[in-house]
Design an enzyme around this catalytic site. Sequence first.
Site, PDB file in Angstrom:
ATOM      1  N   ASP A  12       0.846  -1.196   0.000  1.00 52.50           N
ATOM      2  CA  ASP A  12       0.000   0.000   0.000  1.00 52.50           C
ATOM      3  C   ASP A  12       0.880   1.244   0.000  1.00 52.50           C
ATOM      4  OD1 ASP A  12      -2.490   1.180  -0.115  1.00 52.50           O
ATOM      5  OD2 ASP A  12      -2.655   1.380   2.049  1.00 52.50           O
TER       6      ASP A  12
ATOM      7  N   HIS B 224      -4.475  13.687   0.955  1.00 50.86           N
ATOM      8  CA  HIS B 224      -4.737  12.780   2.088  1.00 50.86           C
ATOM      9  C   HIS B 224      -3.528  12.710   3.014  1.00 50.86           C
ATOM     10  CE1 HIS B 224      -5.772   9.297   4.506  1.00 50.86           C
ATOM     11  NE2 HIS B 224      -4.600   8.776   4.187  1.00 50.86           N
TER      12      HIS B 224
ATOM     13  N   GLU C  96     -10.945   3.782   3.389  1.00 52.29           N
ATOM     14  CA  GLU C  96      -9.962   4.566   2.640  1.00 52.29           C
ATOM     15  C   GLU C  96     -10.219   4.355   1.160  1.00 52.29           C
ATOM     16  OE1 GLU C  96      -5.889   3.713   3.914  1.00 52.29           O
ATOM     17  OE2 GLU C  96      -6.064   5.390   5.326  1.00 52.29           O
TER      18      GLU C  96
ATOM     19  N   GLU D 174      -9.237   4.180  -2.383  1.00 53.18           N
ATOM     20  CA  GLU D 174      -7.984   3.979  -3.102  1.00 53.18           C
ATOM     21  C   GLU D 174      -8.232   3.355  -4.471  1.00 53.18           C
ATOM     22  OE1 GLU D 174      -4.680   2.269  -1.077  1.00 53.18           O
ATOM     23  OE2 GLU D 174      -5.349   2.880   0.917  1.00 53.18           O
TER      24      GLU D 174
ATOM     25  N   ASP E  83      -9.287   0.284   1.725  1.00 53.39           N
ATOM     26  CA  ASP E  83      -8.335  -0.228   2.717  1.00 53.39           C
ATOM     27  C   ASP E  83      -8.846   0.139   4.110  1.00 53.39           C
ATOM     28  OD1 ASP E  83      -6.001  -1.627   3.282  1.00 53.39           O
ATOM     29  OD2 ASP E  83      -4.845   0.214   3.531  1.00 53.39           O
TER      30      ASP E  83
ATOM     31  N   ARG F 235      -8.507   3.319  13.170  1.00 57.04           N
ATOM     32  CA  ARG F 235      -7.664   4.487  13.463  1.00 57.04           C
ATOM     33  C   ARG F 235      -7.137   4.505  14.894  1.00 57.04           C
ATOM     34  NH1 ARG F 235      -6.231   5.767   8.448  1.00 57.04           N
ATOM     35  NH2 ARG F 235      -8.017   6.352   7.152  1.00 57.04           N
TER      36      ARG F 235
ATOM     37  N   GLN G 299      -4.339   2.089  14.942  1.00 51.99           N
ATOM     38  CA  GLN G 299      -3.238   2.658  14.165  1.00 51.99           C
ATOM     39  C   GLN G 299      -2.450   3.675  14.971  1.00 51.99           C
ATOM     40  OE1 GLN G 299      -4.571   4.293  10.439  1.00 51.99           O
ATOM     41  NE2 GLN G 299      -2.549   4.998   9.806  1.00 51.99           N
TER      42      GLN G 299
ATOM     43  N   LYS H 130      -4.629  -2.350   9.804  1.00 56.51           N
ATOM     44  CA  LYS H 130      -4.890  -2.462   8.373  1.00 56.51           C
ATOM     45  C   LYS H 130      -5.040  -3.897   7.895  1.00 56.51           C
ATOM     46  CE  LYS H 130      -3.820   1.952   7.225  1.00 56.51           C
ATOM     47  NZ  LYS H 130      -4.567   2.822   6.304  1.00 56.51           N
TER      48      LYS H 130
ATOM     49  N   THR I  56      -9.284  -5.712   3.362  1.00 57.82           N
ATOM     50  CA  THR I  56      -9.113  -4.736   2.282  1.00 57.82           C
ATOM     51  C   THR I  56     -10.014  -5.221   1.157  1.00 57.82           C
ATOM     52  OG1 THR I  56      -6.799  -4.378   2.909  1.00 57.82           O
ATOM     53  CG2 THR I  56      -7.445  -3.704   0.690  1.00 57.82           C
TER      54      THR I  56
ATOM     55  N   GLU J 210     -10.265  12.146   7.805  1.00 56.46           N
ATOM     56  CA  GLU J 210     -10.186  13.522   7.306  1.00 56.46           C
ATOM     57  C   GLU J 210     -11.512  14.261   7.504  1.00 56.46           C
ATOM     58  OE1 GLU J 210      -7.874  13.460   3.286  1.00 56.46           O
ATOM     59  OE2 GLU J 210      -8.422  11.398   3.775  1.00 56.46           O
TER      60      GLU J 210
END
Lengths: 432, 432
Positions: free
Chosen positions: A136, A143, A212, A214, A246, A250, A253, A266, A270, A377
């Site tokens: 990834d 971002h 996420e 992507e 993905d 948080r 993380q 993560k 996915t 975000e």
Amino acid sequence: MPALKSWFSIPRGSHFSLANIPFGIISTASSKTPRVAVAIGDHALDLEAFTANNGFSALSTIQPHQAVFSESTLNAFAALGRPVHSVVRKYIQSVFDRDTPYPEVLKANSDLQKKAIFPLAEVQMHIPFQIGDYTDFFAGLHHAFHAGRQFRGPINALQPNYKHLPVGYHGRASSVVVSGTPIRRPNGQYKTDPAAEDSAPVYAPCRKLDFELELGAFVCKPNDMGKPVPILEAEENIFGVVMMNDWSARDVQQWEYVPLGPFNAKNFGTTISAWVVLSDALAPFKLKGIENDVDVLPYLREKDSKSVFDIRLNVDLKTSSGNSSTIAESNGKYLLWSFPQMLAHHTSTGCPMQVGDLMGSGTISGTEPTQFGSLLEQSENGKTPVQLPSGEIRKFLEDGDEITFTGVCGTDDEALVGFGQCVGRIEPAPQF
Amino acid sequence: MPALKSWFSIPRGSHFSLANIPFGIISTASSKTPRVAVAIGDHALDLEAFTANNGFSALSTIQPHQAVFSESTLNAFAALGRPVHSVVRKYIQSVFDRDTPYPEVLKANSDLQKKAIFPLAEVQMHIPFQIGDYTDFFAGLHHAFHAGRQFRGPINALQPNYKHLPVGYHGRASSVVVSGTPIRRPNGQYKTDPAAEDSAPVYAPCRKLDFELELGAFVCKPNDMGKPVPILEAEENIFGVVMMNDWSARDVQQWEYVPLGPFNAKNFGTTISAWVVLSDALAPFKLKGIENDVDVLPYLREKDSKSVFDIRLNVDLKTSSGNSSTIAESNGKYLLWSFPQMLAHHTSTGCPMQVGDLMGSGTISGTEPTQFGSLLEQSENGKTPVQLPSGEIRKFLEDGDEITFTGVCGTDDEALVGFGQCVGRIEPAPQF
């Protein structure tokens, strides 16, 4: 270029126009064995059945390799190389062309139409590749800035290396799943109050579950260990592109990621879209990505500055109460680095890539809040709830929430090149 | 327990005593097809040939599964589960026992001895598993402290999370190679003067090429996505252990690793020893690891505090001028976290593990400089040259240097459980 017209009914606005011809793995009620297919309008053309009934009789190139269409993944087809993908796609386009030079193959062959064409609503999609390794990247500049600001403040949001190399990390191949697979909220270790330095962590259901937005690219050409892929050859090594979610925890993380990067945050899931859009189909939609104000090293310099894709990307949220709304509108162009650059960097130390390896772009956000490709975000890491049209609010994902990505290139409703959907619904965390 | 005696000649001091019976993949001059074998003394027993000649006639458990010994990896054998590995190992021990109850199988069967027993010097070893995903942990506490000090100073050397969870990151499966495979010095992007904030990076041959002394464990039991492996069951999921050299480009690492962790610095090659020592063979050498002064969360609590292994680990350096010396002596016990804890943590979010997945321990260093398992530690990131007995010095590895790891358990010269060697020699960086 005017849209290709087909004798076959392709609805206006379909992602799978004759300009596309994406590849995937299907099974059907009549045959549970996964096999290769292409999508056309609201239908799938089963290439195993097509092959078995002399569908490729007019294409000598593919005849020695026809067994690839009976495989349960696209790896063997991909390994044939981009010139073969190109020829096969063009041949299928010509078979479906209104003025096809090969009417006997399918247009005038109702028997084969019955055997090989299935409504998409009736086929089961499978993961398109056996993925050896998944990597990834973090190529979405906006971002990277927004996310960095949440974790490290605005001054250190972008690290000094960011514009010199496509930052990336090795991901978890075993948890890449096809669109539609439910995603179970993970339990994980995190601090309920990250600011309280002496507080003990907990192991509990993730409270900051995020998506996420992507894109992902599949590799179709291996390189030997010790032999980097030169930037000017890298595009030949990329089979095609999918949308990718993905999923990220948080809270996990934030607690785990220093110093060795994201790990459990993560690796629980996915999601990728089921149909892989060939590099050839995307070529007309190339455009310049975000300008890099750094003079990159020669091994990352592309010949053509048009190297990312103009793909309109949408994120829809359907809450457990059944309300749907679009919560982000982004675009594939918001990348600082292209897939060929990612591949050149990935192999710059000699790392061997294999057919079926997957590279994720990193989250693709625009500059405006309506273009943010993650809730991290949008809600500023949970500080500002996102207001939905239904009156509901979200800081992060709740159980029962369903996230759907769509992606499409082009403006001619008869010649769209789209990705279909990339969908996942959140199930409650397991009891322990 | 007195050493098992064999009718077969096993040299004193062999790593592959009757107490061991490690598994690997061999090919021979007479048959180039890779297949399963065990090591005994200076020889390999070809289990495909053994099976084909009724070697397992007295072991009904394995008979329905005998095809696993003709596979080119250990994945299928591993998937049979630890109770089967245990029975097979004990049976092979009994076949080689001086007082074997089955003399007709091999002891009195010179024909089968000729067909199935090969000198190790004459067999070619292959990578033992098809590795789906490879994960590298950071469980060597002393190494974590020493390495953290190099990159972040002594105050922040250990991050706040370090004693609460086994820190790890996803590695690169495609570049894991078997002992003996040459390792090409990578070119990579780094800063020649990391302290000069505004200096531009270069793409050039790595100048800080390092080894990392690790152990690796292979998974033999999958878990479904979304279903963590409980800590008390985790040991059953571990097939066995190898030595591992996680070659590292320290200059690349320092420039790239913030914020998403090591990437190109680690993906150009990871060497593992060829023979996998079964969990059963290691069981007598369990001992308590480094005491964790933190009260870990229940999902990481083991029943038995004896969960790491007393393995004497040596690092030998043979320079291009032909001088050999031991440059580090460490031990498998210098780990804060055990493999079952790593596995429980890895799956704590529901990450699915597959048979053949590899988990690395992280570098295993003691507290003294003679026990440091990397040159990063020994030379303090290149600041203090390491003096070799030959008069040569090393800050990092030079072209032509060969690094050999050895690992062995036990003190009875007739009952050692060893790993053989894990060897790699540095070749010059490719031209570009």
